[in-house]
Design a protein around this motif. Structure first.
Motif, PDB file in Angstrom:
ATOM      1  N   ALA A  37       0.904  -1.082   0.018  1.00 46.98           N
ATOM      2  CA  ALA A  37       0.051   0.062  -0.106  1.00 46.98           C
ATOM      3  C   ALA A  37       0.905   1.136  -0.099  1.00 46.98           C
ATOM      4  N   ASP A  38       2.140   1.278   0.747  1.00 45.18           N
ATOM      5  CA  ASP A  38       2.902   2.354   0.838  1.00 45.18           C
ATOM      6  C   ASP A  38       3.467   2.543  -0.530  1.00 45.18           C
ATOM      7  N   THR A  39       3.805   1.628  -1.146  1.00 42.63           N
ATOM      8  CA  THR A  39       4.546   1.463  -2.365  1.00 42.63           C
ATOM      9  C   THR A  39       3.774   2.341  -3.574  1.00 42.63           C
ATOM     10  N   TYR A  40       2.681   1.707  -3.717  1.00 43.10           N
ATOM     11  CA  TYR A  40       1.822   2.451  -4.711  1.00 43.10           C
ATOM     12  C   TYR A  40       1.144   3.519  -4.424  1.00 43.10           C
ATOM     13  N   ALA A  41       0.924   4.186  -3.079  1.00 43.45           N
ATOM     14  CA  ALA A  41       0.646   5.696  -2.774  1.00 43.45           C
ATOM     15  C   ALA A  41       1.631   6.311  -3.134  1.00 43.45           C
ATOM     16  N   GLU A  42       2.707   6.085  -3.785  1.00 47.03           N
ATOM     17  CA  GLU A  42       3.602   6.846  -4.205  1.00 47.03           C
ATOM     18  C   GLU A  42       3.407   7.208  -5.656  1.00 47.03           C
ATOM     19  N   PHE A  43       2.437   6.826  -6.330  1.00 49.72           N
ATOM     20  CA  PHE A  43       2.062   6.743  -7.825  1.00 49.72           C
ATOM     21  C   PHE A  43       1.018   7.953  -7.939  1.00 49.72           C
ATOM     22  N   ARG A  44       1.174   8.651  -9.046  1.00 44.24           N
ATOM     23  CA  ARG A  44       0.427   9.857  -9.294  1.00 44.24           C
ATOM     24  C   ARG A  44      -0.769   9.634  -9.923  1.00 44.24           C
TER      25      ARG A  44
END
Length: 465
Positions: free
Chosen positions: A77-84
């Protein structure tokens, strides 16, 4: 789940040990001993999942208890929260059966964010739990370096050294690496080409005597299994969106090192109905030559408008060969030893297996620019040069009109303004908001000779206590 080496002599490892190992001790690459598979009903149910939920579903069997499910879910979840983009990997239609899968909405505008944002967090988790420090060494032809630095910069237990060919990456690619601030980050511009950089990394993994005794060496290139694992997810995500499992999907993949398209091969073997995988190459066409001539030999590297594919030795092809040769590690070790001496010929049985799923195309710079211009004229969609090669290859692959063809759009066009200009377009391609000041940020980079001893000496002198 256990992981075994493609050359058959290294010990089998679990996921956590493979994450921290990179190359196997016998020089091979680690692959899963067995693959998880999904039924048609399970694949159909994936249509209701968002990207992080799907990633959890695909990745969990590979981790196999090394990380508790709740912790893995938080990492993903933390990883793909970085995507815009809220879809993470949105599909865009170019024509009635032509699509692009946009894989450039991560922090560094390239598909490698999908794996390296995850890899950095996995390393952080495991190293903190083990109270262990490591050295990361990687080679980049453009995008891997910035994605690795961005993914691993937060980890206090890592010193990271990224090698890139001096003056052979785009200015945006270089600045994305050299403007990241951190005492643990070192960018090394090597006075050679990408293959020279990659050879230094492999040599350093084979002989680690230059490192302090308490430091392991970890790979961030796609020789690291976790990279491949993370990339399997978006094949399922795209295919399900286009009707899988009831409908087959074809994929065209711009590739140099064979890692990204190997993930598609694994997705196929895990149950995803894949009609065809198209290997899309630039003038450095080693993979296209393998598929069309059944042989492999080195040729001089040519510098192109698609620098991330300027590679003459495709490391991950060894993983496919392992399957094509019935997982015979001794046969793979023999083949690659002969390749080091010159040209090798593959068995027709092995190549027939490869051609049953893969096809290929070689696209030069002129054709790349023509495709960028044609796609813009047809639907006002701007491709970067790597993605343009994928689209061109897809159009020449002879895939039936009722099969949707997805090209993996591997980078944002703003990273390659020279290719856009070469296409004759006057469009101004701006960087996304978070990178608008990129050209104003100070750079830090060390230019080193094409000499392994000099590189290893620099690294030894800059590893933090």
């Amino acid at each position: 789940m256990k992981y075994i080496s493609t050359r058959g002599k290294a010990p089998a490892l679990n996921f956590e040990d493979v994450l921290l190992t990179g190359l196997a001790s016998d020089g091979g690459l680690y692959v899963p001993e067995t693959l998880p598979t999904f039924s048609a009903a399970e694949i159909g149910a994936m249509a209701a999942m968002d990207y992080p939920s799907l990633a959890q579903k695909i990745i969990t069997p590979f981790v196999d208890g090394c990380i508790p499910d709740s912790d893995l879910a938080a990492i993903i979840a933390d990883t793909y929260a970085e995507f815009r983009h809220s879809a993470v990997a949105p599909l865009v239609q170019l024509d009635h059966n032509q699509w692009v899968l946009e894989l450039f909405h991560g922090p560094t505008l390239a598909f490698k964010d999908f794996a390296l944002q995850l890899l950095g967090r996995l390393l952080d988790y495991v190293l903190e739990r083990r109270q262990q420090k490591v050295v990361i060494m990687g080679a980049t032809s453009g995008d891997t370096g910035s994605a690795a630095i961005e993914g691993c910069k937060r980890c206090s237990n890592i010193d990271i050294f990224i090698l890139h060919p001096h003056q052979r990456v785009s200015e945006v690619q270089r600045r994305q690496m050299t403007t990241v601030v951190g005492d643990n980050i070192h960018n090394l511009a090597i006075e050679g080409n990408f293959d020279d950089c990659q050879a230094m990394v492999k040599a350093s993994f084979a002989n680690r005597a230059f490192l302090p005794e308490d430091r392991g060496l970890v790979a961030v290139n796609s020789i690291n299994w976790a990279r491949i694992m993370a990339q399997i997810v978006y094949y399922f995500y795209a295919a399900v969106a286009l009707g899988a499992p009831a409908r087959k999907t074809a994929f065209s993949v711009p590739t140099g090192n064979f890692g990204d398209i190997f993930a598609g091969y694994l997705a196929h073997n895990m149950g995803l109905p894949v009609e065809r995988l198209v290997i899309a190459t630039n003038r450095n066409d080693v993979l296209h030559r393998v598929l069309t001539t059944s042989s492999m030999r080195r040729q001089p590297l040519q510098h192109t408008l698609s620098p991330s594919m300027d590679i003459t030795v495709s490391s991950n092809f060894e993983r496919l060969l392992f399957d094509l040769y019935d997982r015979d590690g001794a046969a793979i070790a023999d083949l690659l030893a002969r390749f080091d001496e010159g040209e090798i010929a593959f068995s027709e049985t092995a190549m027939a297996r490869a051609r049953s799923l893969f096809s290929s195309a070689c696209v030069d710079d002129e054709q790349t620019c023509a495709q960028i211009a044609a796609t813009w004229e047809n639907c006002e969609y701007l491709l970067d040069p790597h993605s343009a090669i994928g689209v061109r290859a897809a159009m020449t692959a002879g895939i039936a009109a009722d099969i949707p063809v997805v090209t993996l759009a591997t980078a944002h066009p703003a990273k390659f303004p020279d290719a856009v200009k070469g296409a004759g377009l006057n469009e101004e391609v701006g960087l996304p908001l978070h990178l608008r000041d990129l050209f104003e940020r100070p750079e830090r980079c060390s230019v080193l000779p094409n000499d392994l001893a000099a590189v290893q000496s620099f690294m030894a002198s800059n590893i933090r206590a």
